[in-house]
Design an enzyme around this catalytic site. Structure first.
Site, PDB file in Angstrom:
ATOM      1  N   GLU A 132     -16.657 -42.425  42.548  1.00 33.36           N
ATOM      2  CA  GLU A 132     -15.978 -43.064  43.679  1.00 33.36           C
ATOM      3  C   GLU A 132     -15.732 -44.551  43.395  1.00 33.36           C
ATOM      4  OE1 GLU A 132     -16.634 -41.116  47.710  1.00 33.36           O
ATOM      5  OE2 GLU A 132     -18.680 -41.072  46.867  1.00 33.36           O
ATOM      6  N   GLU A 152     -21.149 -33.425  44.552  1.00 34.55           N
ATOM      7  CA  GLU A 152     -21.827 -33.462  45.847  1.00 34.55           C
ATOM      8  C   GLU A 152     -22.022 -32.068  46.447  1.00 34.55           C
ATOM      9  OE1 GLU A 152     -20.440 -37.702  45.414  1.00 34.55           O
ATOM     10  OE2 GLU A 152     -19.802 -35.720  44.771  1.00 34.55           O
TER      11      GLU A 152
END
Length: 285
Positions: A132, A152
């Site tokens: 990210e 995730e």
């Protein structure tokens, strides 16, 4: 060329800050034994250093190069610490904390305010929040053995620090879905050629030199123009309408400054006189 006279804020040993060449700040994550997994201390250090960097007048056209010490770029959140917080019930306010954290994971993944360019020098694995961070950098250089993954879903958590919409815009719906829903590990070459989220893949020993060379190329340009251009890119990501982005950019402080700057005069004059321009410090925003 090192710039020893700069005095960034005091910080822990979880990051390193240096000035390897003129107009370039190098920010290195420094938890190699933990694959540079992010901690609250590390995130606060990064936030403080970048806030100083944005407001330091002597760093008027500096490019930030972000990298990791050791064999990884950033493994994302410290999952062992997260597990302890989850099991003890300390995570019930996490959603609000993430909303309040305007700069996102590692103080970078949602960062919007700075018009100064940021280059990621990905020297190894980047996972979760580490990806990210990369997705919010302007240019990404990765080593041949680097891997990127948003895993995730394999851990029961969600990539909510800005990575999903940025990946969607860069790679498109189907490729973003492949990376996010499968939690698949992507080699650097595929991240460059198929997903379009890495600019350049080089041997591991050349990652930082390649990133610094790109920084030098950026710094050869007008600092007013560079910062106005980065603001346009940021606004283009924020606005759904092209016309809205154009209008917002024209009204931005960076654009107004660039159009009234001494550097626009210098650039055009240097072109007419067939010489290199001599850029000057931009006016304070």
């Amino acid at each position: 060329m090192a710039n020893a006279h700069f005095s960034p804020p005091l910080h822990s040993n979880e990051i390193k800050v240096s000035f390897p060449q003129e107009h370039v700040m190098l920010l290195a994550f420094n938890r190699p034994k933990s694959l540079n997994a992010m901690t609250p201390t590390m995130e606060q250090d990064i936030s403080n250093v970048l806030a100083w960097f944005d407001n330091e007048p002597s760093l008027w056209r500096v490019v930030v190069v972000v990298t990791g010490e050791g064999r990884a770029f950033c493994a994302g959140a410290d999952l062992h610490a997260w597990n302890k917080r989850e099991q003890s019930g300390e995570t019930k306010d996490d959603a609000q904390r993430k909303l309040d954290n305007a700069n996102g994971f590692g103080a970078i993944s949602r960062r919007f305010g700075s018009p100064k360019p940021m280059i990621a020098a990905v020297n190894g694995g980047a996972y979760g929040g580490g990806v990210e961070i990369i997705l919010n950098c302007d240019i990404v250089v990765a080593s041949e053995d680097a891997t990127l993954a948003l895993t995730e879903v394999k851990r029961g958590v969600v990539a909510i620090a800005g990575g999903m919409p940025r990946l969607l815009r860069s790679a498109g719906h189907q490729l973003a879905s492949e990376m996010l829903l499968l939690g698949r590990i992507i080699p650097a070459t595929e991240a460059a050629t198929r997903f379009g989220i890495v600019n350049k893949v080089v041997p591991k020993s050349e990652v930082l030199p390649a990133a610094l060379e790109i920084a030098a190329q950026i710094n050869a340009n007008s600092p007013d123009s560079v910062q106005s251009t980065k603001r346009a890119l940021l606004l283009g990501n924020r606005h759904g309408s092209v016309e809205d982005a154009v209008i917002a950019h024209l009204r931005s402080k960076e654009s107004v400054r660039a159009m009234k700057s001494e550097n626009i005069k210098e650039g055009l004059k240097a072109f007419s006189e067939k010489r290199k321009p001599a850029w000057t410090t931009p006016a304070k925003l």
